[in-house]
Write a protein that holds these residues in place. Structure first.
Motif, PDB file in Angstrom:
ATOM      1  N   TYR A   1      11.052  68.367  23.986  1.00 36.01           N
ATOM      2  CA  TYR A   1       9.371  68.733  24.240  1.00 36.01           C
ATOM      3  C   TYR A   1       8.661  67.577  23.227  1.00 36.01           C
ATOM      4  N   VAL A   2       9.287  66.307  22.982  1.00 39.34           N
ATOM      5  CA  VAL A   2       7.932  65.041  22.344  1.00 39.34           C
ATOM      6  C   VAL A   2       7.904  64.953  23.876  1.00 39.34           C
TER       7      VAL A   2
ATOM      8  N   MET B   1       4.768  62.997  28.571  1.00 33.70           N
ATOM      9  CA  MET B   1       3.586  62.735  29.362  1.00 33.70           C
ATOM     10  C   MET B   1       2.179  63.716  30.198  1.00 33.70           C
ATOM     11  N   ASP B   2       2.332  64.576  29.518  1.00 32.03           N
ATOM     12  CA  ASP B   2       1.214  66.050  29.340  1.00 32.03           C
ATOM     13  C   ASP B   2      -0.244  64.151  28.083  1.00 32.03           C
ATOM     14  N   SER B   3       0.304  63.852  27.542  1.00 30.30           N
ATOM     15  CA  SER B   3      -0.921  63.209  27.267  1.00 30.30           C
ATOM     16  C   SER B   3      -1.391  61.984  27.922  1.00 30.30           C
TER      17      SER B   3
ATOM     18  N   GLU C   1      -4.967  59.500  31.847  1.00 29.00           N
ATOM     19  CA  GLU C   1      -4.829  58.646  32.781  1.00 29.00           C
ATOM     20  C   GLU C   1      -6.536  59.493  33.903  1.00 29.00           C
ATOM     21  N   LYS C   2      -5.955  61.142  33.413  1.00 27.29           N
ATOM     22  CA  LYS C   2      -7.554  61.906  34.262  1.00 27.29           C
ATOM     23  C   LYS C   2      -8.422  61.178  33.030  1.00 27.29           C
TER      24      LYS C   2
END
Length: 130
Positions: free
Chosen positions: A18-19, A24-26, A31-32
């Motif tokens: 989960y961490v 990875m989402d952050s 990057e976006k």
């Protein structure tokens, strides 16, 4: 006891996954954001270059040179008059002689309506209390 150890190890693996997913989402969002900042910078640079090009094209000296080069204009003399016979004919009347001028009547109506002493239909007229 072994069951509790397996349960705790499973919870730790789940928490680590989960961490990792949150990380990875952050990272993807960072990057976006960086890509968007780079795109904004590119757009601002493009706008700045277009403004400078517009200023160059809109320079008065450049426009004056182009007009002198491409337009056969001459300065106007104060003595340039035309004879009255070259004037265009008077347009036909829209009303008969002797009738009131319709445009003048409209103007009089507008002037009468703009009189501050008149009351519009939306506001009741004040009553005199004498």
């Amino acid at each position: 006891m072994r069951f509790i150890h397996l349960l705790v190890i499973g919870a730790l693996i789940f928490a680590a996954a989960y961490v990792y997913r949150i990380k990875m989402d952050s990272t993807a969002r960072t990057e976006k954001v960086l890509r968007l900042h780079a795109e904004i910078r590119e757009q601002r640079d493009a706008i700045a270059s277009l403004r400078s090009e517009w200023a160059k094209l809109d320079a008065p000296l450049r426009l004056q040179g182009l007009s002198e080069r491409h337009l056969p204009l001459k300065p106007v003399n104060g003595t340039q008059y035309d004879s009255l016979k070259n004037l265009p004919e008077r347009p036909p009347r829209m009303f008969r002689p002797g009738e009131p001028d319709p445009i003048g009547a409209m103007l009089n109506t507008i002037e009468a309506a703009s009189d501050p002493d008149t009351v519009t239909g939306s506001v009741p007229q004040p009553e005199d209390k004498r």
